[in-house]
Design a protein around this motif. Structure first.
Motif, PDB file in Angstrom:
ATOM      1  N   THR A  19       0.728  -1.426   0.059  1.00 33.70           N
ATOM      2  CA  THR A  19       0.096   0.003  -0.039  1.00 33.70           C
ATOM      3  C   THR A  19       0.961   1.290  -0.040  1.00 33.70           C
ATOM      4  O   THR A  19       0.331   2.470  -0.215  1.00 33.70           O
ATOM      5  N   GLU A  20       2.139   1.033   0.108  1.00 33.55           N
ATOM      6  CA  GLU A  20       3.160   2.323   0.372  1.00 33.55           C
ATOM      7  C   GLU A  20       3.894   2.130  -1.199  1.00 33.55           C
ATOM      8  O   GLU A  20       4.309   1.032  -1.491  1.00 33.55           O
ATOM      9  N   PRO A  21       3.844   3.246  -1.555  1.00 32.21           N
ATOM     10  CA  PRO A  21       4.813   3.435  -2.881  1.00 32.21           C
ATOM     11  C   PRO A  21       6.261   2.992  -2.834  1.00 32.21           C
ATOM     12  O   PRO A  21       6.893   3.239  -1.685  1.00 32.21           O
ATOM     13  N   GLY A  22       6.625   2.224  -3.828  1.00 30.49           N
ATOM     14  CA  GLY A  22       8.019   1.758  -3.929  1.00 30.49           C
ATOM     15  C   GLY A  22       8.268   0.306  -3.202  1.00 30.49           C
ATOM     16  O   GLY A  22       9.362  -0.258  -3.229  1.00 30.49           O
ATOM     17  N   TYR A  23       7.231  -0.012  -2.351  1.00 31.76           N
ATOM     18  CA  TYR A  23       7.482  -1.318  -1.595  1.00 31.76           C
ATOM     19  C   TYR A  23       6.893  -2.413  -2.262  1.00 31.76           C
ATOM     20  O   TYR A  23       5.702  -2.499  -2.871  1.00 31.76           O
ATOM     21  N   LYS A  24       7.694  -3.578  -2.812  1.00 27.96           N
ATOM     22  CA  LYS A  24       7.236  -4.713  -3.476  1.00 27.96           C
ATOM     23  C   LYS A  24       6.389  -5.784  -3.197  1.00 27.96           C
ATOM     24  O   LYS A  24       6.695  -5.991  -1.836  1.00 27.96           O
ATOM     25  N   SER A  25       5.695  -6.273  -3.868  1.00 30.85           N
ATOM     26  CA  SER A  25       4.764  -7.715  -3.614  1.00 30.85           C
ATOM     27  C   SER A  25       4.953  -8.556  -4.876  1.00 30.85           C
ATOM     28  O   SER A  25       5.447  -7.994  -5.737  1.00 30.85           O
ATOM     29  N   VAL A  26       4.470  -9.628  -4.565  1.00 26.99           N
ATOM     30  CA  VAL A  26       4.650 -10.661  -5.606  1.00 26.99           C
ATOM     31  C   VAL A  26       3.096 -11.123  -5.678  1.00 26.99           C
ATOM     32  O   VAL A  26       2.558 -11.553  -4.568  1.00 26.99           O
ATOM     33  N   PHE A 250       8.209  -2.872  10.007  1.00 30.34           N
ATOM     34  CA  PHE A 250       7.462  -3.844   9.210  1.00 30.34           C
ATOM     35  C   PHE A 250       8.101  -3.532   7.842  1.00 30.34           C
ATOM     36  O   PHE A 250       7.994  -4.488   7.054  1.00 30.34           O
ATOM     37  N   LEU A 251       7.718  -2.418   7.201  1.00 27.84           N
ATOM     38  CA  LEU A 251       8.147  -2.062   5.792  1.00 27.84           C
ATOM     39  C   LEU A 251       9.503  -2.417   5.627  1.00 27.84           C
ATOM     40  O   LEU A 251       9.638  -3.067   4.329  1.00 27.84           O
ATOM     41  N   LYS A 252      10.721  -2.141   6.334  1.00 25.14           N
ATOM     42  CA  LYS A 252      11.712  -2.518   5.997  1.00 25.14           C
ATOM     43  C   LYS A 252      12.044  -4.137   5.987  1.00 25.14           C
ATOM     44  O   LYS A 252      12.583  -4.512   5.116  1.00 25.14           O
ATOM     45  N   GLU A 259      12.364  -8.856  -1.571  1.00 25.11           N
ATOM     46  CA  GLU A 259      13.668  -8.755  -2.406  1.00 25.11           C
ATOM     47  C   GLU A 259      14.158 -10.150  -2.607  1.00 25.11           C
ATOM     48  O   GLU A 259      14.765 -10.790  -3.618  1.00 25.11           O
ATOM     49  N   LYS A 260      14.514 -10.849  -1.365  1.00 30.50           N
ATOM     50  CA  LYS A 260      14.980 -12.229  -1.362  1.00 30.50           C
ATOM     51  C   LYS A 260      14.136 -13.084  -2.477  1.00 30.50           C
ATOM     52  O   LYS A 260      14.644 -14.077  -2.681  1.00 30.50           O
ATOM     53  N   LEU A 261      12.742 -13.038  -2.065  1.00 32.24           N
ATOM     54  CA  LEU A 261      12.034 -14.087  -2.846  1.00 32.24           C
ATOM     55  C   LEU A 261      12.160 -13.637  -4.217  1.00 32.24           C
ATOM     56  O   LEU A 261      12.298 -14.830  -4.934  1.00 32.24           O
ATOM     57  N   ILE A 262      12.232 -12.448  -4.784  1.00 27.78           N
ATOM     58  CA  ILE A 262      12.332 -12.205  -6.303  1.00 27.78           C
ATOM     59  C   ILE A 262      13.690 -12.989  -6.717  1.00 27.78           C
ATOM     60  O   ILE A 262      13.887 -13.469  -7.837  1.00 27.78           O
ATOM     61  N   GLN A 263      14.859 -12.562  -5.830  1.00 32.23           N
ATOM     62  CA  GLN A 263      15.913 -13.358  -6.284  1.00 32.23           C
ATOM     63  C   GLN A 263      16.170 -14.780  -6.387  1.00 32.23           C
ATOM     64  O   GLN A 263      16.651 -15.317  -7.333  1.00 32.23           O
ATOM     65  N   ALA A 264      15.304 -15.314  -5.413  1.00 31.14           N
ATOM     66  CA  ALA A 264      15.228 -16.614  -5.436  1.00 31.14           C
ATOM     67  C   ALA A 264      14.506 -17.234  -6.663  1.00 31.14           C
ATOM     68  O   ALA A 264      14.992 -18.214  -7.493  1.00 31.14           O
ATOM     69  N   PHE A 265      13.396 -16.509  -7.227  1.00 30.11           N
ATOM     70  CA  PHE A 265      12.479 -16.676  -8.343  1.00 30.11           C
ATOM     71  C   PHE A 265      14.085 -16.796  -9.601  1.00 30.11           C
ATOM     72  O   PHE A 265      13.918 -17.480 -10.392  1.00 30.11           O
ATOM     73  N   ILE A 270      14.528 -23.080  -5.606  1.00 31.64           N
ATOM     74  CA  ILE A 270      13.276 -23.120  -4.699  1.00 31.64           C
ATOM     75  C   ILE A 270      13.199 -23.195  -3.209  1.00 31.64           C
ATOM     76  O   ILE A 270      12.380 -22.852  -2.173  1.00 31.64           O
ATOM     77  N   GLU A 271      14.545 -23.658  -2.793  1.00 33.19           N
ATOM     78  CA  GLU A 271      14.574 -23.546  -1.439  1.00 33.19           C
ATOM     79  C   GLU A 271      14.518 -21.967  -0.954  1.00 33.19           C
ATOM     80  O   GLU A 271      13.876 -21.749   0.381  1.00 33.19           O
ATOM     81  N   GLY A 272      15.074 -21.139  -1.583  1.00 36.49           N
ATOM     82  CA  GLY A 272      15.186 -20.024  -1.260  1.00 36.49           C
ATOM     83  C   GLY A 272      13.575 -19.205  -1.330  1.00 36.49           C
ATOM     84  O   GLY A 272      13.318 -18.486  -0.475  1.00 36.49           O
ATOM     85  N   VAL A 273      12.930 -19.683  -2.264  1.00 41.90           N
ATOM     86  CA  VAL A 273      11.503 -19.377  -2.382  1.00 41.90           C
ATOM     87  C   VAL A 273      10.741 -19.802  -1.130  1.00 41.90           C
ATOM     88  O   VAL A 273      10.098 -18.954  -0.404  1.00 41.90           O
ATOM     89  N   LEU A 274      10.830 -20.953  -0.467  1.00 47.45           N
ATOM     90  CA  LEU A 274      10.253 -21.746   0.645  1.00 47.45           C
ATOM     91  C   LEU A 274      10.696 -20.656   1.677  1.00 47.45           C
ATOM     92  O   LEU A 274       9.753 -20.377   2.720  1.00 47.45           O
ATOM     93  N   ASP A 275      11.950 -20.583   1.863  1.00 46.24           N
ATOM     94  CA  ASP A 275      12.511 -19.684   2.792  1.00 46.24           C
ATOM     95  C   ASP A 275      11.834 -18.267   3.257  1.00 46.24           C
ATOM     96  O   ASP A 275      11.650 -17.948   4.043  1.00 46.24           O
ATOM     97  N   SER A 276      11.904 -17.537   1.971  1.00 44.55           N
ATOM     98  CA  SER A 276      11.317 -16.418   1.960  1.00 44.55           C
ATOM     99  C   SER A 276       9.839 -16.223   2.353  1.00 44.55           C
ATOM    100  O   SER A 276       9.510 -15.343   2.758  1.00 44.55           O
TER     101      SER A 276
END
Length: 358
Positions: A19-26, A250-252, A259-265, A270-276
């Motif tokens: 909901t805050e500009p610049g903060y990413k979601s998937v 929370f935002l940080k 960002e870690k999830l996106i990098q894992a993608f 896949i283990e990085g995805v699960l951890d994130s």
């Protein structure tokens, strides 16, 4: 006759922060749709028929740049349809194209058989399906970005709390990284500029990026049967912003884990995805601890516990407070075990697939 469909959505990570500009979601698009069907008519007015709302067909006329429908009682229920038409036709007028009379029908399979909502973003899908149908009807060949922006403009004329991530994934489909725009800037542009001018400009903060999922990874979706009030939940989290220490932390944390999830993608890890995903659940739980309403309800806790029991990574999806949770697994081995145990605990498996466009 033209048909255009727009898929529903689910958040995978980055809820509330988005909901805050610049903060990413998937997010993901799922293979359940709102479908808009449009055809020419020789009459002096058009018509709107919403099967999704179980409403009878109503006629409409244009008064200046407004759509006025014949049944005042239905006006509120049809507002997303009429607003999408109004915004699109303002753009058409800017191109000196003659407006045409048409009949439009809206149908949806985003809800369950009894009409209860799964929380798949039906309002966004209505906006996008109508705009896509009008785009074809008027032979405009607009880009995905322009369809997204038109839908956002229509949405912002009706409400202000949405991040509009549901609109983005309904347009672009598949897996998507999304961060919202500067809402105050866009609101000002809508007031001071024409629709055409607003579309041309770069929107500060907006980020839309398709993702490719790791091989063999599966997303399992469970529905608690309890609809959530996203508006109420987002309003509650807005209240928490009054404490910059809580909300800032929370935002940080959310941004770091997304960002870690996106990098894992991007590295097919896949283990990085699960951890994130597990870390993102912890971030939401941190916020939940300060909220006066449950984000992770008892049913959602149960859904997550079952997913984790079978080596999945689980969390709430979207605003929480009910609706859906997800479990991400490395392969299909434990899918039926999870589905069966969810069912025994009154959690309905939604056997949806990720929709990657036509």
């Amino acid at each position: 006759m033209i048909q255009a469909k727009a898929p529903g959505k689910l958040y995978i990570a980055g809820e509330y922060a988005v909901t805050e500009p610049g903060y990413k979601s998937v997010l993901i698009a799922v293979d359940r749709f709102v479908t808009a069907t449009i055809e020419d008519t020789d009459t002096e007015c058009g018509s709107i028929h919403s099967k999704a709302l179980h409403k009878d067909q109503v006629s409409f006329v244009r008064k200046e740049d407004k759509i006025v429908i014949s049944d005042i009682d239905h006006a509120k229920q049809l507002k997303y349809i009429t607003q999408a038409i109004e915004v699109f036709e303002q753009y058409v007028n800017s191109k000196n194209i003659t407006l045409r009379h048409f009949n439009i029908t809206i149908d949806s399979d985003l809800d369950d058989a009894s009409g209860q909502k799964y929380g798949l973003g039906s309002s966004a899908a209505v906006l996008v399906s109508v705009l896509k149908a009008l785009n074809e009807f008027y032979h405009m060949q607009l880009s995905n970005l322009y369809i997204y922006k038109l839908a956002v403009i229509a949405n912002m004329k009706l409400q202000s709390l949405s991040s509009c991530g549901d609109i983005a994934v309904s347009v672009y489909t598949g897996w998507l990284v999304y961060s919202t725009f500067d809402h105050e800037w866009v609101k000002e542009q809508i007031i001071t500029s024409t629709v055409d001018e607003v579309l041309i400009k770069n929107w500060p903060g907006l980020h839309i990026e398709p993702l490719q999922a790791p091989e063999h990874m599966k997303v399992l979706i469970g529905w608690t049967g309890s609809p959530a009030s996203s508006h109420h939940l987002v309003s509650e989290v807005k209240r928490l912003k009054s404490d910059p220490n809580i909300f800032g932390h929370f935002l940080k944390s959310s941004q770091l884990n997304v960002e870690k999830l996106i990098q894992a993608f991007k590295t097919n890890h896949i283990e990085g995805v699960l951890d994130s995903i597990r870390k993102n659940r912890e971030v939401i739980q941190y916020l939940d601890a300060f909220a006066t309403v449950d984000i992770e309800t008892p049913d959602l806790k149960k859904l997550c516990a079952i997913g984790e029991k079978y080596d999945g990574a689980s969390k709430t999806s979207g605003a929480g407070g009910g609706d859906c949770g997800i479990t991400i697994v490395k392969n299909d081995l434990n899918r039926e075990n999870i589905y069966n145990e969810w069912s025994k605990n009154n959690i309905k498996p939604l056997r949806f697939s990720i929709y990657h466009g036509q």
